[in-house]
Write an enzyme that holds these catalytic residues in place. Structure first.
Site, PDB file in Angstrom:
ATOM      1  N   CYS A 164      46.264  48.866  49.088  1.00 18.55           N
ATOM      2  CA  CYS A 164      45.854  50.247  49.356  1.00 18.55           C
ATOM      3  C   CYS A 164      44.553  50.622  48.679  1.00 18.55           C
ATOM      4  CB  CYS A 164      46.918  51.230  48.865  1.00 18.55           C
ATOM      5  SG  CYS A 164      48.485  51.071  49.683  1.00 18.55           S
TER       6      CYS A 164
ATOM      7  N   GLY B 268      42.494  47.772  52.502  1.00 18.52           N
ATOM      8  CA  GLY B 268      43.570  48.038  53.460  1.00 18.52           C
ATOM      9  C   GLY B 268      42.990  48.330  54.822  1.00 18.52           C
TER      10      GLY B 268
ATOM     11  N   ASN C  21      48.369  53.956  45.437  1.00 18.11           N
ATOM     12  CA  ASN C  21      48.032  52.540  45.496  1.00 18.11           C
ATOM     13  C   ASN C  21      48.865  51.879  44.411  1.00 18.11           C
ATOM     14  OD1 ASN C  21      45.213  50.716  44.121  1.00 18.11           O
ATOM     15  ND2 ASN C  21      46.749  49.965  45.545  1.00 18.11           N
ATOM     16  N   GLY C  22      49.662  50.905  44.815  1.00 22.24           N
ATOM     17  CA  GLY C  22      50.495  50.227  43.827  1.00 22.24           C
ATOM     18  C   GLY C  22      51.925  50.148  44.274  1.00 22.24           C
TER      19      GLY C  22
ATOM     20  N   CYS D 166      44.824  45.185  35.857  1.00 26.61           N
ATOM     21  CA  CYS D 166      44.992  44.006  36.713  1.00 26.61           C
ATOM     22  C   CYS D 166      43.736  43.132  36.667  1.00 26.61           C
ATOM     23  CB  CYS D 166      45.233  44.470  38.152  1.00 26.61           C
ATOM     24  SG  CYS D 166      45.132  43.141  39.359  1.00 26.61           S
TER      25      CYS D 166
ATOM     26  N   TYR E 224      39.000  39.212  42.674  1.00 27.43           N
ATOM     27  CA  TYR E 224      38.974  39.207  44.136  1.00 27.43           C
ATOM     28  C   TYR E 224      39.059  40.582  44.803  1.00 27.43           C
ATOM     29  CZ  TYR E 224      40.407  38.356  48.946  1.00 27.43           C
ATOM     30  OH  TYR E 224      40.480  38.364  50.303  1.00 27.43           O
TER      31      TYR E 224
ATOM     32  N   SER F 222      33.913  35.669  49.607  1.00 34.19           N
ATOM     33  CA  SER F 222      34.345  36.060  48.270  1.00 34.19           C
ATOM     34  C   SER F 222      33.989  35.055  47.191  1.00 34.19           C
ATOM     35  CB  SER F 222      35.847  36.332  48.276  1.00 34.19           C
ATOM     36  OG  SER F 222      36.508  35.249  48.889  1.00 34.19           O
TER      37      SER F 222
ATOM     38  N   ASP G   2      35.615  28.613  45.489  1.00 32.18           N
ATOM     39  CA  ASP G   2      36.449  29.611  46.166  1.00 32.18           C
ATOM     40  C   ASP G   2      37.051  30.520  45.104  1.00 32.18           C
ATOM     41  OD1 ASP G   2      37.698  30.979  48.179  1.00 32.18           O
ATOM     42  OD2 ASP G   2      38.839  29.277  48.941  1.00 32.18           O
ATOM     43  N   ASP G   3      37.519  31.706  45.544  1.00 25.68           N
ATOM     44  CA  ASP G   3      38.042  32.647  44.545  1.00 25.68           C
ATOM     45  C   ASP G   3      39.453  32.309  44.095  1.00 25.68           C
ATOM     46  OD1 ASP G   3      39.924  34.483  46.356  1.00 25.68           O
ATOM     47  OD2 ASP G   3      38.089  33.980  47.431  1.00 25.68           O
TER      48      ASP G   3
ATOM     49  N   CYS H 222      53.039  38.958  42.824  1.00 25.04           N
ATOM     50  CA  CYS H 222      52.729  40.257  42.229  1.00 25.04           C
ATOM     51  C   CYS H 222      53.701  41.284  42.780  1.00 25.04           C
ATOM     52  CB  CYS H 222      51.296  40.660  42.575  1.00 25.04           C
ATOM     53  SG  CYS H 222      50.874  42.318  41.959  1.00 25.04           S
TER      54      CYS H 222
ATOM     55  N   CYS I  44      46.966  42.661  32.817  1.00 24.05           N
ATOM     56  CA  CYS I  44      48.106  42.162  33.571  1.00 24.05           C
ATOM     57  C   CYS I  44      47.643  40.892  34.279  1.00 24.05           C
ATOM     58  CB  CYS I  44      48.601  43.182  34.603  1.00 24.05           C
ATOM     59  SG  CYS I  44      49.924  42.466  35.634  1.00 24.05           S
TER      60      CYS I  44
ATOM     61  N   CYS J 197      50.493  37.232  37.865  1.00 25.04           N
ATOM     62  CA  CYS J 197      50.421  36.268  38.964  1.00 25.04           C
ATOM     63  C   CYS J 197      50.025  34.880  38.469  1.00 25.04           C
ATOM     64  CB  CYS J 197      49.477  36.759  40.062  1.00 25.04           C
ATOM     65  SG  CYS J 197      47.846  37.213  39.483  1.00 25.04           S
TER      66      CYS J 197
END
Lengths: 494, 494, 494, 494
Positions: D24, D50, D129-130, D264, D270, D311, D373-374, D410, D467, D470
């Site tokens: 989001c 999004g 968002n979240g 985060c 990314y 990216s 790559d990311d 996540c 955080c 992941c």
């Protein structure tokens, strides 16, 4: 005659109208399963050559000729099962296009190629990239003799010339028709069983031949071969007409008087995709080489080399590699560009460019920045970009342009503003620098450009190796219709 | 050549395909403000003559010729400000159409009239209602001589004949073109300043002239004059060509050899709207008179006279008035018919007709019912209606048909099934009665029909006053293309 | 909160806004294969009760509850395979609706029923026809206690009352909720396995029970049973709540205090389809009987009896049968009505009505015409029709109206103009006659209407057998919210 | 409950589903002219967060709350005058979203935020968002107490908690509601006059405050401030709730117990746009720094450093600058990606990635290539890219990944595949290298990543500064609903 257009206009060009724009991409194939799928993929890869409309014609023994022509992008029109099922067959051609300058940005659906004509020996469809410079004269004569035109497209002239030809076969008729035609054009055409390709005698516009399985492919650029896994066989020669069938393969004809080729140099600079190969050279590497030449011709002390995205990127990398100044993405492009937003009140200036580009403020602040762009046409975008960069706190802004000053319109299938709107037609390099408000402005020289495309001796003034009319004003084919309409050719004094 | 169609198919015909269908309605006007608005209204009033597609062409000195052609209903296409603004001008023509039988119910947008052609003396647009019976031959010859056809429409033949004419003016060229054409047709056409109307020498298809303010109107039926408040001036004569301009008014030409008129009698029975006036007679009253004749010719003792809605209504009223048997709405029509529903499992039979019609069960139960319908073509609907009526508990069902048995196809602009599908081509009246499963079935006689349309002496067998080929098999114009394609004309024995 | 509406507004009501309009039709079924197909067909048959929007909810053990709600007609939304596949299951309910008066003709998609709520024991969906007269009060209380409303629909009140109920089952909760609700309403609702139907204690709005195969059906009118081949079992009783499951069949509950029924008499006059059966009587025959009563009450010497199409037709037939004056279609309705046309300049008056209706000039000229209409609301259409008839040359025009003067608004689910706009609220019959400019105007008497619906003794003034508030001003349920909003009830003096 | 979706699905994500996806983006403003225009622009700048759907709510004293929610891109929905005129007002909020993992890529229109609720003291709208990690539990309790949910969105929980709060003002109610909520979320909300913003106590998701003229702006990222010319004021603090009005400015509340922030870290890698500023650091420069770290940690001898577009670009530039190996665009991205093409027969493999990316064959041939790559999620894209590069003739392929191995899902508002689909959850780095078939594969270390985002000492294992669940499996907020649903947290042994 004003004609209705599709209800939803296609999304706007990702850049604003301050660029020259290639007007067409063409593709054809024969001897493949479900030709329409290959054509859709090929046109998708050629979408940068024309975003307003697209069309596909195929032929199948059961359904005969099938056709679909639509406003908008290939991905929006030619991906549904429902549409693709209406296009069966192992042979077909396709086309993507911009509107021509004259039609004010609105393509009528009836002007969308390919065009189809029924002759006494069967049907044929044709699509072209380029411009017939005596189309107005031809059209006038044909109407006087009783032809009814259904579109304003040059391709239709060829169809009518073919209809009036006495040739026994469709390829014969096309040869006869093409000999009456002047200009710069690449053509794909088809009969029930034959795929035909042709380039004008100077070979101004590109056309390549590929092979996929047992089938053959014609395309404006090699990137359209890559997407379907076809191998590049060779370029169609300037003045060559190939007639290809699944069983007999490729037959080569040369209907025109031989001339020295004059390929469009701007295809290297901007039109073609960087992953295409032109004349045996990687477009990306040519553009990187332009950047290197530019760094040699017009060095400047600075902190960062940034491209104007995305077309300035390879030249900026080349400039960085040659100069040693670090390359950085100082301007970020929004991936989701599209239709026009409603501009809020005066609090926001330059909304247009902000929707597409944003400056990387933290990176730019306090820096001396070299901006590498592919061309300057009207200069309007350049001014907005300079403002954004300075607003973000850059200390100095230096423009380096990967093409010579664009001072003349193209009449060979490229959408150019009128000459009075071309900045370089009206100002010297210094005047342009002042007008754009930058710390320095330098264009690559014509010789530098020729060196970058592999002519180590630079431009042969007596007999230039490329068509560079947009820079030099030297038109290799007389633009007859435009002269009739009042265009002033370059004088000896200029 | 199969060609793409509009993404959304127009709503289905309100009746199923068990009817003859007029294929076109035409309209034109000159000397009015915003001609396109009048044309849209006129075409809306003529929508019953063609629901698949519509087109309008106008001319304005500033914009030249303007055109919009769309799949679907007039009300859905020609009511938005956005579309209508693209059609400025004081002169214009328009057209609504069904597909021809051959194209399987799908009209390609390129077949939608009016057609436009550019000649050396200017442009012209043309639209027609009817059929050119030698169109295939003409088209073949024109293609051999180099004409390129863009559609499968007969109108385009006329445009190409005009393009090859030596006439100095567009009306001259049209006269010359029409003399090469055979068939049954009414035409509206236009140049920049002139509105042209024409009927074939037999006057098979209708065309009327009206006046509104200082302007003139041409239309297929008078109901299209009523909707814009125009007055009926007169019918265009069979074989007459009128050239109308705002300043010089109506000029009359007679390009054809005079012949005895043969107006289509089925226009009285079914095609025309009941509020139109044909040949000075109210269509509604003619149909009521047919019902009265039918009551005299084929009386039956019963409790109720019910129309098959809506086209059987006036004849049912006439039958009731003549017979004294009460008139009642035994079958109710759903106002919101439309696209095909997905039919549920076997628990429901005859969904098609149930979507459109429902029986008034409480009314019908235990009654002897006379059902009056306008025609029986393939008989499929009649069987379904009989089933519905009996399911609802009717004691007896008697069909009375307001036209003679339809035993022959029409080649003059009406969509008819192949002859083998016409019930009356294969069965006697008694066999049909048994096939439909009703207690009695009677058609009006040809003589009765002629009396109802005002010929008190009935049909003149030697020289019939109307075209009644669909009943009699006597074709007043030889259907040359169809004979080429293998159609068997009536033999002396039949 | 103003909320977006569908991009394309549904086609306009076939009549203009000079009619009362039923606001909803409801349908439900259980124990059938592919319930959604039956629901779509049933809603199509009920389309005359609401054309702005429709919704369907089904339940399937695999997918759970499924829902689709759309602006526009059933035939345009619920006929595609793509949509219907998203609605699997053997149980479901559906709804068609108009906008309520308050929302200015625009239904928000979130106001489209059925509504769905998730309770701790599972989900339920509900749809209703009618009006909850204390909905505003209930909503205020629910919001104060923490309910969040997502729509402006009355149905949502019931869902929230159910959510706060302590009942153990959903039917229990619905009973509890309905006891708090006042008004006139018919309801269909569903859980995972049970179909629920309910009528308010007075039975103002209709609801019938049908059987098809092993399954059960609930519908506003019997015409929706006919279309799917279901048999009428009986009407749901006023105040009855039925809970139906495939295995246990129909269980009957009576949650309300019993009251004497007051069915809406206007359903007989106008709302219901003529092929429906109400209270055991054919609506068509009732309307014919109204015409007969009218001929007795208000005879007039004339040449023709013509209906105002289509709703005046049965009464006109009855008037003709009783009076012996010939019945004729003096006004023809265009089958292709639709969106608003752009009105041409002043040369055309009364475009609105001309688009829908045309006078049969040849028939009307010089005649004394009786026009039979179902009602007069604001009188605007009546004036236009009188003008058309006189323009066509009628000698006399007599209006006969198949309902008493409409002098009071309906608060029970019918869209009525404000009282000041109702002609009969402000004028006597003579004043109306002068206002409409006709030679005579007569409404059927309330007693005559009661006789026509089968009450041979006429209206029982002490205890009327029907709800006739729109004629009498006697409201059987107090319109609490409207009184709060300032509505003046009829005084003793009136 | 399965619910209908918009007829035309939005264009596919430009990358395939082998990426983590932010779910989001949020935006709000107050005190500006025509807030909706600013919101549309802001959401356009946040479109990368999004792409499936977007919504805007505004408030105007005349029209009250206004709302539009649509499937698809901002540019396609919120640019027309017609839509924007329905959204008047000087205050508003907006939202763009992906679908959540559970809904299989289909967002129902009723799940599109912002959500609106009417309370006794007025309305409020909210977007977030979240993820609320105890949303399932809260929803169950609320339904048991009588709340009716209309969507599956977490935001609606907050609205219902607010509805049941005893707070006197809407901000009071929101504070009370938020104290019951667990998870990682940033919120924008609005009343008639107040704009509210809030971040969860750990500040996992971003939210910034800007100023434009006299008005205030809240946005997920600073790039959304740039597009409207707003200045960055500051980030909203973790656990802070700001209440902003045009007259009183910004008031700050801290409803939660203070905790150490855990922003985060993947936003740096990314999610965020490279031209945004996070925690005072340019995202572009952070990514370039990651590339530099990677070059130090995992050097390799090669000819070219190429990014996987787009990216991987900044990290590739950083790797090149640190290593001295030339940077080049070895893979070119097609600008016109979109819907799925129909894949031709087996002759073409890997169509998906070919539609988006093409290798610069001439450049790559014979070279040792480092691809940056990311991230690697499922590894499917990496394999396709390796194949393309080797097909083009590369001598060696070395992958360098700008994030540590993604081994855990996540639960804080990011769409991650199930753990079993995460390559790094099932393989060691060496196993992944063999699986991908490349010459070498190296991920940046967690410590290297922390250094690149400015933590010179690397990751504080006892109390991580970000955080990084992941990568590490250490979840700072217990994912209660997921544990209920069977998710296995990391054990001490892992």
């Amino acid at each position: 005659m004003s004609i209705e257009t599709a209800p939803d206009m296609p999304p706007a060009h990702p850049f604003d109208d301050d660029k020259l724009r290639e007007e067409c991409g063409i593709f054809g194939c024969v001897g493949v399963v479900d030709a329409a799928n290959f054509i859709a993929l090929g046109l998708h890869a050629l979408q940068h050559r024309g975003q307003e409309a697209g069309g596909i014609v195929t032929h199948d023994t059961e359904t005969g000729f099938n056709q679909a022509r639509r406003m908008g992008l290939v991905r929006d029109n030619f991906t549904s099962q429902k549409v693709m099922e209406t296009l069966p067959g192992a042979i077909g051609i396709g086309h993507v296009r911009y509107s021509t300058a004259g039609s004010k940005g609105q393509t009528a659906i009836r002007d969308v190629q390919p065009f189809f004509g029924e002759f006494s020996m069967g049907g044929a469809a044709i699509a072209h990239n380029g411009n017939i410079t005596n189309a107005v004269q031809l059209r006038r004569e044909l109407i006087e003799r009783g032809s009814i035109f259904q579109s304003s497209s040059d391709s239709e002239c060829i169809i009518h010339l073919m209809a009036r030809s006495m040739g026994r076969t469709i390829p014969d008729r096309m040869e006869e028709a093409l000999r009456k035609v002047e200009g710069a054009f690449s053509i794909v055409a088809m009969t029930r069983s034959k795929l035909i390709g042709c380039r004008d005698p100077l070979g101004v516009r590109p056309l390549v031949l590929g092979k996929v399985g047992d089938g053959f492919v014609l395309a404006s650029e090699t990137c359209a071969l890559d997407i379907i896994g076809a191998e590049l066989v060779r370029e169609i020669e300037p003045g060559e007409m190939v007639v290809i069938s699944a069983d007999k393969g490729v037959q080569s004809h040369f209907p025109f008087r031989p001339q020295k080729p004059r390929f469009c140099v701007f295809e290297h600079v901007y039109f073609s995709r960087p992953d295409s190969i032109l004349g045996g050279r990687s477009v990306y590497e040519t553009r990187e080489a332009i950047g290197r030449e530019l760094a040699k011709e017009a060095p400047v002390d600075a902190d960062l080399v940034c491209p104007v995205p995305d077309s300035g990127t390879p030249a900026a990398i080349g400039f960085s590699l040659e100069s040693g100044i670090p390359y950085a993405m100082g301007i970020i492009r929004n991936q989701y560009m599209g239709r026009t937003f409603i501009e809020p009140t005066e609090s926001i200036r330059n909304m247009g460019v902000r929707l597409k580009l944003n400056v990387n403020r933290a990176l730019i602040k306090g820096k001396r920045v070299i901006l590498v762009d592919d061309s300057v046409v009207r200069g309007t975008t350049s001014i907005k970009i300079r403002e954004m960069i300075l607003d973000a706190g850059a200390k100095e802004v230096h423009f380096r342009i990967a093409s010579p000053p664009t001072a003349w319109p193209c009449f060979y299938g490229v959408d150019t503003p009128n000459r009075e709107k071309l900045l370089a037609a009206n100002m010297s390099e210094d005047e342009m620098c002042a007008h754009l408000g930058v710390d320095s402005l330098r264009f690559i020289s014509l010789d530098g450009l020729y060196r970058a495309v592999g002519e180590s001796g630079g431009r042969n003034k007596a007999q230039p190796q490329y068509c560079d009319a947009c820079f030099s004003g030297e038109y290799p084919v007389e633009p007859a219709d435009m002269i009739d309409a009042g265009f002033q050719m370059k004088t000896a004094a200029e």
